[in-house]
Design a protein around this motif. Structure first.
Motif, PDB file in Angstrom:
ATOM      1  N   ARG A  30       0.831  -1.212   0.000  1.00 28.92           N
ATOM      2  CA  ARG A  30       0.000   0.000   0.000  1.00 28.92           C
ATOM      3  C   ARG A  30       0.855   1.247   0.000  1.00 28.92           C
ATOM      4  O   ARG A  30       0.505   2.244  -0.621  1.00 28.92           O
ATOM      5  CB  ARG A  30      -0.958  -0.022   1.193  1.00 28.92           C
ATOM      6  CG  ARG A  30      -2.117  -0.978   0.964  1.00 28.92           C
ATOM      7  CD  ARG A  30      -3.016  -1.073   2.155  1.00 28.92           C
ATOM      8  NE  ARG A  30      -3.716   0.167   2.443  1.00 28.92           N
ATOM      9  CZ  ARG A  30      -4.319   0.399   3.614  1.00 28.92           C
ATOM     10  NH1 ARG A  30      -4.283  -0.509   4.570  1.00 28.92           N
ATOM     11  NH2 ARG A  30      -4.942   1.525   3.819  1.00 28.92           N
ATOM     12  N   THR A  31       2.003   1.195   0.698  1.00 29.37           N
ATOM     13  CA  THR A  31       2.850   2.389   0.668  1.00 29.37           C
ATOM     14  C   THR A  31       3.390   2.628  -0.731  1.00 29.37           C
ATOM     15  O   THR A  31       3.720   3.746  -1.073  1.00 29.37           O
ATOM     16  CB  THR A  31       4.040   2.303   1.650  1.00 29.37           C
ATOM     17  OG1 THR A  31       4.921   1.271   1.208  1.00 29.37           O
ATOM     18  CG2 THR A  31       3.582   2.021   3.055  1.00 29.37           C
ATOM     19  N   SER A  84       1.506   2.160  -3.165  1.00 35.20           N
ATOM     20  CA  SER A  84       0.249   2.342  -3.867  1.00 35.20           C
ATOM     21  C   SER A  84       0.147   1.414  -5.078  1.00 35.20           C
ATOM     22  O   SER A  84      -0.071   1.809  -6.206  1.00 35.20           O
ATOM     23  CB  SER A  84       0.063   3.831  -4.156  1.00 35.20           C
ATOM     24  OG  SER A  84      -0.215   4.172  -5.421  1.00 35.20           O
ATOM     25  N   ALA A 124       1.386   7.620   6.463  1.00 38.22           N
ATOM     26  CA  ALA A 124       1.474   6.786   5.248  1.00 38.22           C
ATOM     27  C   ALA A 124       0.098   6.361   4.758  1.00 38.22           C
ATOM     28  O   ALA A 124      -0.010   5.541   3.858  1.00 38.22           O
ATOM     29  CB  ALA A 124       2.329   5.561   5.527  1.00 38.22           C
ATOM     30  N   ALA A 125      -0.967   6.900   5.367  1.00 34.86           N
ATOM     31  CA  ALA A 125      -2.338   6.566   4.965  1.00 34.86           C
ATOM     32  C   ALA A 125      -2.638   5.090   5.140  1.00 34.86           C
ATOM     33  O   ALA A 125      -3.440   4.522   4.420  1.00 34.86           O
ATOM     34  CB  ALA A 125      -2.613   7.005   3.524  1.00 34.86           C
ATOM     35  N   LEU A 126      -1.975   4.446   6.089  1.00 37.20           N
ATOM     36  CA  LEU A 126      -2.296   3.050   6.392  1.00 37.20           C
ATOM     37  C   LEU A 126      -3.334   2.987   7.511  1.00 37.20           C
ATOM     38  O   LEU A 126      -3.940   1.954   7.763  1.00 37.20           O
ATOM     39  CB  LEU A 126      -1.035   2.296   6.825  1.00 37.20           C
ATOM     40  CG  LEU A 126       0.036   2.183   5.739  1.00 37.20           C
ATOM     41  CD1 LEU A 126       1.309   1.576   6.298  1.00 37.20           C
ATOM     42  CD2 LEU A 126      -0.479   1.352   4.579  1.00 37.20           C
ATOM     43  N   ARG A 158       0.063   9.172  -1.000  1.00 32.87           N
ATOM     44  CA  ARG A 158       0.500   7.793  -1.226  1.00 32.87           C
ATOM     45  C   ARG A 158       0.395   7.447  -2.708  1.00 32.87           C
ATOM     46  O   ARG A 158       1.281   6.840  -3.286  1.00 32.87           O
ATOM     47  CB  ARG A 158      -0.340   6.818  -0.410  1.00 32.87           C
ATOM     48  CG  ARG A 158       0.194   5.411  -0.553  1.00 32.87           C
ATOM     49  CD  ARG A 158      -0.629   4.420   0.184  1.00 32.87           C
ATOM     50  NE  ARG A 158      -1.911   4.239  -0.475  1.00 32.87           N
ATOM     51  CZ  ARG A 158      -2.991   3.796   0.122  1.00 32.87           C
ATOM     52  NH1 ARG A 158      -2.961   3.526   1.410  1.00 32.87           N
ATOM     53  NH2 ARG A 158      -4.107   3.655  -0.533  1.00 32.87           N
ATOM     54  N   GLN A 159      -0.738   7.906  -3.298  1.00 32.26           N
ATOM     55  CA  GLN A 159      -0.881   7.630  -4.721  1.00 32.26           C
ATOM     56  C   GLN A 159       0.229   8.292  -5.538  1.00 32.26           C
ATOM     57  O   GLN A 159       0.623   7.785  -6.577  1.00 32.26           O
ATOM     58  CB  GLN A 159      -2.252   8.087  -5.213  1.00 32.26           C
ATOM     59  CG  GLN A 159      -3.166   6.894  -5.473  1.00 32.26           C
ATOM     60  CD  GLN A 159      -4.460   7.015  -4.701  1.00 32.26           C
ATOM     61  OE1 GLN A 159      -5.191   7.981  -4.832  1.00 32.26           O
ATOM     62  NE2 GLN A 159      -4.746   6.019  -3.878  1.00 32.26           N
ATOM     63  N   ARG A 173       3.103   8.304  -4.608  1.00 31.89           N
ATOM     64  CA  ARG A 173       4.294   7.537  -4.223  1.00 31.89           C
ATOM     65  C   ARG A 173       5.363   8.389  -3.566  1.00 31.89           C
ATOM     66  O   ARG A 173       6.512   8.420  -3.985  1.00 31.89           O
ATOM     67  CB  ARG A 173       4.831   6.800  -5.446  1.00 31.89           C
ATOM     68  CG  ARG A 173       3.911   5.653  -5.777  1.00 31.89           C
ATOM     69  CD  ARG A 173       4.086   5.078  -7.136  1.00 31.89           C
ATOM     70  NE  ARG A 173       3.248   3.868  -7.256  1.00 31.89           N
ATOM     71  CZ  ARG A 173       2.854   3.357  -8.404  1.00 31.89           C
ATOM     72  NH1 ARG A 173       3.198   3.898  -9.535  1.00 31.89           N
ATOM     73  NH2 ARG A 173       2.098   2.276  -8.409  1.00 31.89           N
ATOM     74  N   MET A 220       6.313   0.440  -9.514  1.00 29.11           N
ATOM     75  CA  MET A 220       6.209   1.826  -9.962  1.00 29.11           C
ATOM     76  C   MET A 220       6.612   1.972 -11.415  1.00 29.11           C
ATOM     77  O   MET A 220       6.614   3.077 -11.955  1.00 29.11           O
ATOM     78  CB  MET A 220       7.075   2.711  -9.074  1.00 29.11           C
ATOM     79  CG  MET A 220       6.607   2.633  -7.629  1.00 29.11           C
ATOM     80  SD  MET A 220       7.629   3.592  -6.541  1.00 29.11           S
ATOM     81  CE  MET A 220       6.908   3.121  -4.968  1.00 29.11           C
TER      82      MET A 220
END
Ligand SMILES: Nc1ncnc2c1ncn2[C@@H]1O[C@H](COP(=O)(O)OP(=O)(O)OP(=O)(O)O)[C@@H](O)[C@H]1O
Ligand SMILES: Nc1ncnc2c1ncn2[C@@H]1O[C@H](COP(=O)(O)OP(=O)(O)OP(=O)(O)O)[C@@H](O)[C@H]1O
Ligand SMILES: Cc1ncc(C[n+]2csc(CCO)c2C)c(N)n1
Ligand SMILES: [Mg+2]
Ligand SMILES: [Mg+2]
Lengths: 282, 307, 273, 291, 273
Positions: free
Chosen positions: D192-193, D195, E69-71, E90-91, E93, E121
């Protein structure tokens, strides 16, 4: 056509309802947990009914659920007698005997690496003997009544439980076993206080698989000779008589009893292995 | 050639020799038929196959056929190659059974799956309960072999003159150690292996014509088999894909089966029919069929086939 | 079999070695070939000593402790514990072992986990309860006895496992990085407690750590090890007094010992470029 | 190879027990025969007879062995490996249905598992019914499946394969659901980190980490598949295949034939499971997961 | 979208806040009832800062990093990253995250593990190789790329996981006790390396640790937290220069900061009796 259209509409609606329910905030509640599979099951029944009626399937091929329901309602006493014969006497007793024998054997095997290396592969081979073949033999050996059915069940559940238990007994953390050794605990103490508790998740895995096997085994064994009661007897007899509604009534009872049995064992598992991460949940 | 599927009631054996002979000797071919014979088995209900469209013609016993008809399956007898019944109850002499009056309190092995009707109506004619109540018999669902008698789990078991009886003999029990009750002798015989089709087939002229040709060829096969029993048994053996049948057994079976087909030219004898129906309806509180069947048989096919 | 009484500290009288290792070797047979985990380790530990083991990862500290506890069997040399073989000493239940990870049984509450060795050794029921209560208090876990391990933070679990090793009052305490998962404050606190316990009971302690100050603060003797193969490179007898307040760590004597340990350690590493 | 001695010992023990049981179970018949003939038999005669009966209650191991050889190896030597009396031919018939059914069942099982893991509605509604489906006695509905399929014009291999698929999909679903869920929270959070998309998460994490579970369930599924094919042979008219052999043997009281068919089935199952085990070892080694 | 510029600490110049938390609350719903993991946390971190988080076990350090980290999603207050929501960041990256445990995928070699984020990525293949080689060298793991994780010691695994987070050059590095499993010498070495990397690249670093000297040595800002509910009790701006040799740890300025951190930490504990 009306039937088929109705079926499609109902199916779409139920699907939408389920998707909504299972993403709703109440998805963890008891009610929703029961409702979602129930709605799914209801959908199957409605689709079944609709298809049978819509396509005009003769009832000697596949009766509609409503006819099966009516049959269940009108034949409760027969269904009960059959249930007692097959489930209580055959499946349950065989299950208890088979599972306890398997756990005891697993402990024996576990004590001796020699047996472990010798017995497990051979055991796996014997477990691969298809019951369709062994059932007539066991009926020949143990007679017509529930004893032979229990024997078939014992043969069916023994190895899944054995293999799982052996694996489970090996599952305790080496460090925890070392800890026992530093206290110079006896084999029995280590078994009772460490290895069996640690093996429980595996043992229950085996016990759960064994529930469905036990029921199938008891029913199938009746195909090869039985007294004139029992779920397997009724199923094979009534197929011959084209009373398919009765056949499906028995199947429904079997599925219900089997699921309930599975559910009970799963509940026991929850109670015993409450500490395991898989049970502690999200 | 016109395709036609025949569903047998049981596995490939001399019981069905006539059809295999007709196939093997080209009798069907001569009639312009391309016949496929589908063997049955312990779990196959021929009526179901017929209703499901898996077969055009089936071999079945009249009791189960009539019961199915009453249950709503529109099936009709078009020919009756078997004149007599081969069913028996076979007991070990050492059990002390000498006649039907000794049955109460005994354990009897019975075939189910639609084959139980002759037994049930016999017992109800004798007034012996089969539901486990006092003064009745204990009924066992007999599997597909004769083990229950050999293992002494039952006092008597069901046998066919042409098959299971000989398996008992083969198992080392001699004929004089056995007591047998033939249904024929007890006056409770019901009609066995007949040919049945769905009503709708008869209404269709082309189909009916196919059936006529089929019955004609089949009866030719049966008569050939009666005259050449050993050759017929070998033909059956050639058609057994399990490779489990033995020559001796099939030859012996063919000999016995010939005795049962002997009196029939294929046409159903209405008297036999009436007797079967009477027997099935006489079952006291729980008869196999409750009302006189109508249109359950026809001579239309045999009349055309045998003229 | 009670050994002659020892006189810890710098005394000159004849002492009885509780643990005596003589040219110890241990080779593990692995798929990739043999791994020499201990090589020619000789060490003598007297009753009542507090010995720290320090050295880079993989140098054999854990392996040595496991040999003492008879969990591993040396392939060469000799090792005696209380004059007995390690196996015999284990049967006499002479060890309390705290492993590198907490290793609590998840199906037992904290109190029951601590009670486990007491059950196995057959302590009377009333005494079990009493001992559990005492050690729970010692490690500041009073009130958490009825919780399950996963309901506690990592540090609390580690403390529970220390309590478990203390509960049955073994003569020898083997502790493998017991404070690794704890923050500095908790660590300081537990260091103090451990030292007090040791001073009070005269137990013999073998203690593995990665922290130089911790080793110096706690020990009467510091064993520095180097890897491949695991050898003892230095044995430092601590000149610090038995009475050690936390601020002894700012004294020159302390810093000097720490410096010697650090030098010994650095020699085992390859970062000297 | 350390296992050879223990296995041999256990096999020997089983053979000894088996011979003993054969004598016990077949004795009665021998005695009855002798009594009828008015003979008196010595113990040795009795024992010898119990091991050479034509229809023993329990055939002796060497009888089963001889029958197995006669219907396989001997047939091959005579060049009749694919005739009706050859177990090789019957085994092949069963095997082909098993493999097709296994393919269908495994595919379906994996698809279901993927659906269950990725879709909460499916998870909550399908799982209980998958369990219920396995409590339905297959032997009861097998004939109906065959009839229904027959009526829509499907016959031959496929109906048997469908029954074997029915039995084999369940272990695969259960195993794969567990396997696809086996990555721990941290491994998922890591993705998830980055994405990562759901499909990247599936192929780079869930799928590889489910491999050990996949193979275990494949083994169970393969065994179940074979049972399914044999069950499916009974109501298809029982003309060929190991199931037909079992049935025919049973029908004619030919115990030796039953036992040899039984062992042929078990050998087939063991071989198939062994092959999967081999693939498992190779794959996991390639993936670096076997140590 | 870029939010208004924050005015952190005592600085008077306008800086751009990379991470801005405002009265952040986070409550976990558990079976036993709600657990307040973060309470009223306000914090602003500027680009290029190195911020250490220190506090007792269970005070919410990990939870805060996970929010960034939006976790984890805060139940109250606001949090922006680069002026975006954490999810949007996060999107984009923007993070490299090093978890408390190494968490390498066992079916991939070390090099492939490091390559994983690059694959995801969509870096070009040649660049992937080149980056892997570079970070392997950075963490002293050259030559170990083809080994599987279990063939490495715990410390090496931890370093591989750091390399993995560095490989794709995220602007923000989130590191949760990355050096917990390492001995002092290795730790010192990696501290130096990390500092050099940070100085060279100007990344923003959020770093959780239990070690006070480590926190002081590395950081431009030290956040001290206290538990139940997790709150910030002190934010210490380090007066130390950007250039920091290892022996800066013996200077008075260093010791003073360390002392202040220790005091802040101690306040969160209950050992004051
Ligand atoms: N069971 C085993 N089999 C093979 N090698 C082993 C085994 N146990 C330990 N070793 C090896 O022995 C050496 C010493 O290991 P040990 O666990 O004693 O190190 P340690 O000093 O405790 O390290 P750490 O600080 O990481 O705990 C290491 O190289 C290790 O790889
Ligand atoms: N998923 C969760 N569900 C419920 N409570 C949680 C969850 N995650 C964390 N907590 C609780 O939130 C609090 C803060 O946890 P967190 O992991 O952030 O602590 P930490 O400061 O990182 O501690 P440590 O130093 O041990 O890593 C703890 O009390 C913990 O029990
Ligand atoms: C389950 C079962 N049902 C019937 C028979 C007996 N049987 C064999 S052939 C035949 C005549 C019909 O073809 C009959 C009744 C059996 N052996 N097993
Ligand atoms: Mg260690
Ligand atoms: Mg944390």
């Amino acid at each position: 056509m009306i039937w088929l259209g109705g079926v499609a509409a109902f199916w779409a609606a139920a699907l939408a309802l389920n998707v909504w329910l299972s993403n709703s905030p109440w998805r963890r509640t008891w009610a929703v947990r029961l409702a979602v599979p129930a709605i799914f099951g209801l959908t199957i029944l409605v689709v079944w009914e609709g298809l049978v009626r819509g396509l005009g399937v003769p009832s000697v091929i596949l009766p509609p659920p409503t006819a099966i329901g009516a049959r269940i309602a009108s034949s409760t006493s027969i269904l009960w007698v059959d249930f007692v014969q097959t489930f209580v006497k055959g499946a349950l007793s065989g299950y208890v005997m088979g599972c306890s024998a398997a756990v005891l054997t697993a402990i024996l095997i576990d004590r001796s690496p020699f047996l472990k290396r010798g017995l497990l592969p051979v055991g796996n081979f014997i477990a691969a003997l298809p019951i369709i073949g062994t059932a007539p033999i066991l009926v020949m050996w143990f007679g017509f009544d529930w004893q032979s059915k229990a024997a078939v069940v014992v043969a069916m559940v023994f190895f899944p439980v054995l293999v799982n238990t052996v694996q489970g007994l090996a599952a305790s953390d080496p460090m925890q076993r070392d800890l026992m050794r530093t206290w110079s605990a006896s084999y029995g103490q280590t078994l009772l206080k460490l290895r069996l508790p640690a093996a429980m998740p595996f043992i229950f895995n085996g016990l759960k698989i064994a529930t469905t096997l036990a029921l199938i085994g008891a029913i199938v064994a009746e195909f090869f000779g039985s007294p004139i009661r029992g779920m397997g007897f009724r199923i094979s007899t009534e197929v011959g008589r084209l009373a398919l509604d009765m056949v499906w009534a028995e199947i429904a009872v079997a599925a219900l009893a089997g699921s309930a049995f599975y559910g009970l064992v799963a509940l026991a598992e929850r109670a015993v292995t409450f500490w395991h991460p898989s049970q502690r949940g999200e | 050639a016109d395709k036609l599927n025949l569903q047998l009631k049981w596995v490939t054996q001399a019981q069905f020799a006539g059809y295999y002979v007709a196939l093997d000797q080209g009798f069907y071919e001569e009639e312009g038929l391309d016949v496929t014979i589908k063997p049955g088995g312990p779990d196959i209900a021929p009526v179901q196959v017929l209703m499901g469209g898996g077969a055009d013609v089936m071999v079945d016993w009249m009791p189960s056929a009539l019961a199915a008809r009453e249950a709503g399956a529109p099936i009709v007898n078009i020919a009756q190659p078997f004149k007599s019944s081969g069913m028996m109850l076979t007991c070990l002499k050492e059990t002390g059974v000498t006649g039907p009056e000794d049955f109460p309190g005994r354990t009897l092995g019975v075939w189910f799956f639609g084959n139980e009707y002759p037994f049930l109506s016999w017992m109800s004619q004798l007034g012996i309960p089969t539901d486990g109540s006092a003064g009745g018999v204990t009924v066992l669902k007999q599997g597909f072999n004769v083990d229950p008698l050999l293992q002494k789990q039952a006092d008597c078991i069901s046998t066919m003159t042409y098959n299971e009886y000989w398996q008992v003999i083969d198992a080392g029990i001699s004929a004089d150690e056995l007591v047998t009750f033939k249904y024929e002798d007890q006056g409770v015989a019901t009609l066995e292996d007949g040919l049945y089709v769905l009503e709708s087939k008869l209404a269709d002229e082309a189909e009916a014509d196919k059936l006529v040709r089929f019955v004609r060829a089949s009866m030719k096969g049966w008569k050939w088999a009666e005259e050449n029993p050993d050759a017929a048994a070998m033909i059956v053996l050639d058609n057994d894909e399990t490779g489990a049948q033995t020559e001796t057994h099939q030859k012996r079976m063919m000999g016995e089966v010939a005795k049962l087909t002997a009196g029939s030219n294929g046409a159903l004898d209405p008297e036999d029919y009436a007797r079967t129906v009477a027997s099935l309806m006489s079952g006291g509180s729980d008869p196999v069929i409750t009302k006189e069947p109508e249109g359950a048989w026809t001579h239309a096919i045999t009349d055309a086939a045998l003229q | 079999m009670a050994g002659p009484v020892a006189r810890p500290g710098k005394g000159t009288i004849v002492k009885s070695a509780v643990i005596k290792a003589d040219h110890l070797d241990l080779v593990f047979q692995t798929n990739d070939g043999p791994v020499q985990a201990l090589s020619d380790v000789s060490l003598s530990i007297e009753k009542g000593e507090f010995v720290s083991f320090i050295g880079p990862s993989g140098c054999g500290k854990t392996t040595f402790l496991r040999c003492v506890a008879a969990l591993e069997h040396p392939t060469g040399g000799s090792l005696t514990v209380n004059g007995l073989t390690p196996d015999a000493a284990r049967q006499a239940r002479s060890y309390g072992y705290v492993f590198q990870a907490a290793g609590l049984y998840p199906w037992r509450t904290i109190a029951k986990n601590i009670k486990l060795p007491l059950e196995i050794m057959g302590f009377p029921r009333a005494e079990q309860e009493e001992r559990v209560a005492r050690v729970l208090e010692l490690v500041d876990l009073k009130g958490f006895g009825n919780k399950y391990p996963w309901q506690l933070s990592g540090g609390m679990q580690q403390r529970a496992s220390i309590a478990r090793a203390l509960a049955f009052d073994a003569d020898i305490l083997l502790m493998d990085e017991p404070f690794g998962a704890l923050d500095e404050i908790v660590r300081d606190h537990l260091n103090e407690q451990l030292l007090a316990l040791w001073a009070r009971t005269g137990k013999t302690c073998l203690f593995v750590t990665h922290s130089i100050p911790e080793a110096v603060y706690l020990s009467t003797k510091i064993v520095v090890m180097s890897p491949r193969p695991g050898r003892i490179t230095d044995v430092i007898e601590s000149p610090l007094p038995k009475e050690r307040p936390l601020d002894i760590r700012d004294t020159a004597a302390f810093l000097e010992v720490a410096h010697r340990v650090r030098e010994g350690l650095r020699a085992g590493h390859a970062y000297d470029e | 190879m350390r296992s050879v001695l223990p296995i041999l010992t256990v096999v020997m023990a089983i053979l000894a027990l088996w011979y003993g049981a054969a004598v016990m179970l077949n004795r009665q018949w021998t005695l009855d025969q002798a009594a009828r003939a008015g003979q008196d038999l010595t113990i040795a005669q009795i024992v010898a007879d119990t091991m050479a009966q034509e229809r023993p209650k329990l055939p002796a191991p060497h009888q089963v062995g001889a029958e197995l050889w006669n219907t396989t190896g001997a047939m091959v030597l005579e060049g009749r490996a694919f005739t009706r009396r050859s177990l090789i031919w019957h085994g092949w018939v069963t095997l082909s249905a098993t493999l097709v059914g296994f393919g269908i069942g495994t595919g379906l099982g994996i698809l279901l598992a993927v659906g269950i893991v990725h879709n909460r509605a499916m998870d909550m509604s399908v799982m209980p019914w998958a369990i219920a489906s396995q409590t339905i006695p297959i032997l009861a509905i097998a004939p109906m499946i065959i009839v229904v399929l027959n009526s829509v014009g499907i016959s031959g291999l496929l109906p048997k394969a469908i029954i074997s698929a029915y039995l084999s999909f369940f272990p695969v679903v259960v195993g794969m659901v567990a396997g696809l869920r086996s990555p721990d929270r941290m491994q998922l959070d890591l993705l998830r980190t980055y994405s990562a998309s759901p499909s990247q998460a599936f192929w780079k994490l869930r799928w590889p980490s489910s491999m050990p579970y996949l193979f275990t369930s494949l083994k169970v599924g393969m065994a179940a598949s074979l049972v399914g094919a044999i069950v499916g042979e009974l109501p298809t008219g029982a003309v060929r295949g190991l199931g037909a052999r079992l049935l025919a043997g049973s029908y004619y009281g030919q115990t030796v034939q039953i036992w040899s068919a039984l062992f042929a089935a078990a050998i087939l199952a063991a071989t198939l499971v062994g092959i999967i085990g081999l693939i498992q070892r190779i794959t996991l080694k390639r993936m670096g997961m076997a140590r």
